[in-house]
Design a protein around this motif. Structure first.
Motif, PDB file in Angstrom:
ATOM      1  N   THR A  94       3.069   9.748   6.459  1.00  0.00           N
ATOM      2  CA  THR A  94       1.790   9.054   6.503  1.00  0.00           C
ATOM      3  C   THR A  94       1.157   9.173   5.128  1.00  0.00           C
ATOM      4  O   THR A  94       1.035  10.280   4.589  1.00  0.00           O
ATOM      5  CB  THR A  94       0.855   9.663   7.563  1.00  0.00           C
ATOM      6  OG1 THR A  94       1.501   9.601   8.828  1.00  0.00           O
ATOM      7  CG2 THR A  94      -0.454   8.891   7.630  1.00  0.00           C
ATOM      8  N   GLY A  95       0.796   8.036   4.562  1.00  0.00           N
ATOM      9  CA  GLY A  95       0.164   8.031   3.251  1.00  0.00           C
ATOM     10  C   GLY A  95      -1.304   7.665   3.371  1.00  0.00           C
ATOM     11  O   GLY A  95      -1.692   6.889   4.246  1.00  0.00           O
ATOM     12  N   TYR A  96      -2.109   8.250   2.499  1.00  0.00           N
ATOM     13  CA  TYR A  96      -3.541   7.969   2.460  1.00  0.00           C
ATOM     14  C   TYR A  96      -3.893   7.439   1.084  1.00  0.00           C
ATOM     15  O   TYR A  96      -3.402   7.943   0.071  1.00  0.00           O
ATOM     16  CB  TYR A  96      -4.340   9.244   2.743  1.00  0.00           C
ATOM     17  CG  TYR A  96      -4.054   9.815   4.102  1.00  0.00           C
ATOM     18  CD1 TYR A  96      -4.733   9.370   5.222  1.00  0.00           C
ATOM     19  CD2 TYR A  96      -3.068  10.784   4.262  1.00  0.00           C
ATOM     20  CE1 TYR A  96      -4.452   9.876   6.485  1.00  0.00           C
ATOM     21  CE2 TYR A  96      -2.777  11.302   5.521  1.00  0.00           C
ATOM     22  CZ  TYR A  96      -3.478  10.846   6.625  1.00  0.00           C
ATOM     23  OH  TYR A  96      -3.194  11.344   7.863  1.00  0.00           O
ATOM     24  N   GLU A 141      -2.672  10.447  -1.204  1.00  0.00           N
ATOM     25  CA  GLU A 141      -2.091  11.681  -0.719  1.00  0.00           C
ATOM     26  C   GLU A 141      -1.015  11.325   0.303  1.00  0.00           C
ATOM     27  O   GLU A 141      -1.138  10.338   1.006  1.00  0.00           O
ATOM     28  CB  GLU A 141      -3.192  12.515  -0.061  1.00  0.00           C
ATOM     29  CG  GLU A 141      -2.772  13.849   0.490  1.00  0.00           C
ATOM     30  CD  GLU A 141      -3.976  14.594   1.059  1.00  0.00           C
ATOM     31  OE1 GLU A 141      -4.633  15.300   0.281  1.00  0.00           O
ATOM     32  OE2 GLU A 141      -4.252  14.436   2.269  1.00  0.00           O
ATOM     33  N   ILE A 142       0.023  12.155   0.385  1.00  0.00           N
ATOM     34  CA  ILE A 142       1.094  11.943   1.362  1.00  0.00           C
ATOM     35  C   ILE A 142       1.119  13.127   2.314  1.00  0.00           C
ATOM     36  O   ILE A 142       1.123  14.279   1.884  1.00  0.00           O
ATOM     37  CB  ILE A 142       2.460  11.798   0.672  1.00  0.00           C
ATOM     38  CG1 ILE A 142       2.468  10.545  -0.217  1.00  0.00           C
ATOM     39  CG2 ILE A 142       3.585  11.738   1.698  1.00  0.00           C
ATOM     40  CD1 ILE A 142       3.680  10.445  -1.124  1.00  0.00           C
ATOM     41  N   ASP A 143       1.117  12.834   3.615  1.00  0.00           N
ATOM     42  CA  ASP A 143       1.259  13.859   4.647  1.00  0.00           C
ATOM     43  C   ASP A 143       2.696  13.779   5.132  1.00  0.00           C
ATOM     44  O   ASP A 143       3.052  12.913   5.910  1.00  0.00           O
ATOM     45  CB  ASP A 143       0.270  13.585   5.783  1.00  0.00           C
ATOM     46  CG  ASP A 143       0.338  14.673   6.846  1.00  0.00           C
ATOM     47  OD1 ASP A 143       1.049  15.666   6.641  1.00  0.00           O
ATOM     48  OD2 ASP A 143      -0.326  14.510   7.887  1.00  0.00           O
ATOM     49  N   ASP A 144       3.528  14.682   4.633  1.00  0.00           N
ATOM     50  CA  ASP A 144       4.954  14.686   4.952  1.00  0.00           C
ATOM     51  C   ASP A 144       5.169  15.461   6.235  1.00  0.00           C
ATOM     52  O   ASP A 144       5.013  16.680   6.263  1.00  0.00           O
ATOM     53  CB  ASP A 144       5.727  15.326   3.788  1.00  0.00           C
ATOM     54  CG  ASP A 144       7.200  15.016   3.857  1.00  0.00           C
ATOM     55  OD1 ASP A 144       7.681  14.652   4.940  1.00  0.00           O
ATOM     56  OD2 ASP A 144       7.866  15.157   2.823  1.00  0.00           O
ATOM     57  N   LEU A 149       0.838  -1.201   0.000  1.00  0.00           N
ATOM     58  CA  LEU A 149       0.000   0.000   0.000  1.00  0.00           C
ATOM     59  C   LEU A 149       0.874   1.252   0.000  1.00  0.00           C
ATOM     60  O   LEU A 149       0.638   2.188  -0.768  1.00  0.00           O
ATOM     61  CB  LEU A 149      -0.931   0.001   1.216  1.00  0.00           C
ATOM     62  CG  LEU A 149      -1.835   1.228   1.353  1.00  0.00           C
ATOM     63  CD1 LEU A 149      -2.774   1.363   0.161  1.00  0.00           C
ATOM     64  CD2 LEU A 149      -2.630   1.174   2.641  1.00  0.00           C
ATOM     65  N   ALA A 150       1.916   1.240   0.827  1.00  0.00           N
ATOM     66  CA  ALA A 150       2.847   2.373   0.868  1.00  0.00           C
ATOM     67  C   ALA A 150       3.515   2.577  -0.486  1.00  0.00           C
ATOM     68  O   ALA A 150       3.697   3.705  -0.944  1.00  0.00           O
ATOM     69  CB  ALA A 150       3.894   2.155   1.959  1.00  0.00           C
ATOM     70  N   GLU A 151       3.862   1.487  -1.157  1.00  0.00           N
ATOM     71  CA  GLU A 151       4.494   1.586  -2.479  1.00  0.00           C
ATOM     72  C   GLU A 151       3.518   2.140  -3.525  1.00  0.00           C
ATOM     73  O   GLU A 151       3.921   2.882  -4.413  1.00  0.00           O
ATOM     74  CB  GLU A 151       5.045   0.228  -2.896  1.00  0.00           C
ATOM     75  CG  GLU A 151       6.274  -0.144  -2.070  1.00  0.00           C
ATOM     76  CD  GLU A 151       6.754  -1.578  -2.252  1.00  0.00           C
ATOM     77  OE1 GLU A 151       6.048  -2.382  -2.888  1.00  0.00           O
ATOM     78  OE2 GLU A 151       7.847  -1.885  -1.741  1.00  0.00           O
ATOM     79  N   LEU A 152       2.228   1.787  -3.402  1.00  0.00           N
ATOM     80  CA  LEU A 152       1.225   2.352  -4.314  1.00  0.00           C
ATOM     81  C   LEU A 152       1.136   3.870  -4.137  1.00  0.00           C
ATOM     82  O   LEU A 152       1.014   4.612  -5.102  1.00  0.00           O
ATOM     83  CB  LEU A 152      -0.156   1.735  -4.051  1.00  0.00           C
ATOM     84  CG  LEU A 152      -0.374   0.299  -4.512  1.00  0.00           C
ATOM     85  CD1 LEU A 152      -1.714  -0.213  -3.988  1.00  0.00           C
ATOM     86  CD2 LEU A 152      -0.328   0.197  -6.026  1.00  0.00           C
ATOM     87  N   ILE A 153       1.199   4.317  -2.884  1.00  0.00           N
ATOM     88  CA  ILE A 153       1.109   5.750  -2.585  1.00  0.00           C
ATOM     89  C   ILE A 153       2.381   6.470  -3.016  1.00  0.00           C
ATOM     90  O   ILE A 153       2.336   7.512  -3.659  1.00  0.00           O
ATOM     91  CB  ILE A 153       0.862   5.971  -1.081  1.00  0.00           C
ATOM     92  CG1 ILE A 153      -0.505   5.388  -0.683  1.00  0.00           C
ATOM     93  CG2 ILE A 153       0.933   7.457  -0.728  1.00  0.00           C
ATOM     94  CD1 ILE A 153      -0.711   5.243   0.809  1.00  0.00           C
ATOM     95  N   GLU A 154       3.524   5.904  -2.687  1.00  0.00           N
ATOM     96  CA  GLU A 154       4.822   6.537  -2.940  1.00  0.00           C
ATOM     97  C   GLU A 154       5.210   6.476  -4.415  1.00  0.00           C
ATOM     98  O   GLU A 154       5.904   7.344  -4.924  1.00  0.00           O
ATOM     99  CB  GLU A 154       5.894   5.857  -2.079  1.00  0.00           C
ATOM    100  CG  GLU A 154       7.240   6.515  -2.098  1.00  0.00           C
ATOM    101  CD  GLU A 154       7.267   7.890  -1.434  1.00  0.00           C
ATOM    102  OE1 GLU A 154       8.196   8.651  -1.752  1.00  0.00           O
ATOM    103  OE2 GLU A 154       6.381   8.211  -0.619  1.00  0.00           O
ATOM    104  N   MET A 196       8.264   4.492   5.854  1.00  0.00           N
ATOM    105  CA  MET A 196       9.544   5.146   5.643  1.00  0.00           C
ATOM    106  C   MET A 196       9.949   5.012   4.180  1.00  0.00           C
ATOM    107  O   MET A 196      10.324   3.935   3.735  1.00  0.00           O
ATOM    108  CB  MET A 196      10.620   4.491   6.516  1.00  0.00           C
ATOM    109  CG  MET A 196      10.422   4.697   7.997  1.00  0.00           C
ATOM    110  SD  MET A 196      11.684   3.834   8.959  1.00  0.00           S
ATOM    111  CE  MET A 196      13.171   4.706   8.468  1.00  0.00           C
ATOM    112  N   PRO A 197       9.844   6.118   3.424  1.00  0.00           N
ATOM    113  CA  PRO A 197      10.285   6.059   2.031  1.00  0.00           C
ATOM    114  C   PRO A 197      11.807   5.964   1.919  1.00  0.00           C
ATOM    115  O   PRO A 197      12.337   5.500   0.926  1.00  0.00           O
ATOM    116  CB  PRO A 197       9.771   7.368   1.422  1.00  0.00           C
ATOM    117  CG  PRO A 197       9.519   8.268   2.576  1.00  0.00           C
ATOM    118  CD  PRO A 197       9.239   7.402   3.774  1.00  0.00           C
TER     119      PRO A 197
END
Length: 76
Positions: free
Chosen positions: A60-62, A71-74, A17-22, A52-53
């Motif tokens: 935090t990714g949504y 969306e990414i909340d950096d 999921l993180a990879e889809l967002i990033e 952690m990218p």
């Protein structure tokens, strides 16, 4: 403990999921949680995942479960 969730018809792990967002591979990801919000594009359910990218950052990714919106909340 299975933290996998269905996103756009596919079962994904927190890291996936993180990879889809990033848009690229990530170092590590926490458990997927329900974000307390609706997708601004389709009104679907939004998931959130902390990850952690890279070695020195944590974001935090949504991601919507139903459409392509993310969306990414950096926090840096």
């Amino acid at each position: 403990m299975a933290d996998n969730r269905v996103v756009q018809g596919r079962m994904v792990t927190p890291k996936r999921l993180a990879e889809l967002i990033e848009g690229e591979s990530v170092m590590d990801a926490e458990a997927i949680e329900d974000a307390d919000r609706e997708c601004p594009e389709c009104g679907g359910n939004v998931l959130e995942v902390g990850y952690m990218p890279g070695v020195t950052s944590f974001v935090t990714g949504y991601k919507c479960q139903d459409c392509d919106w993310s969306e990414i909340d950096d926090e840096d």
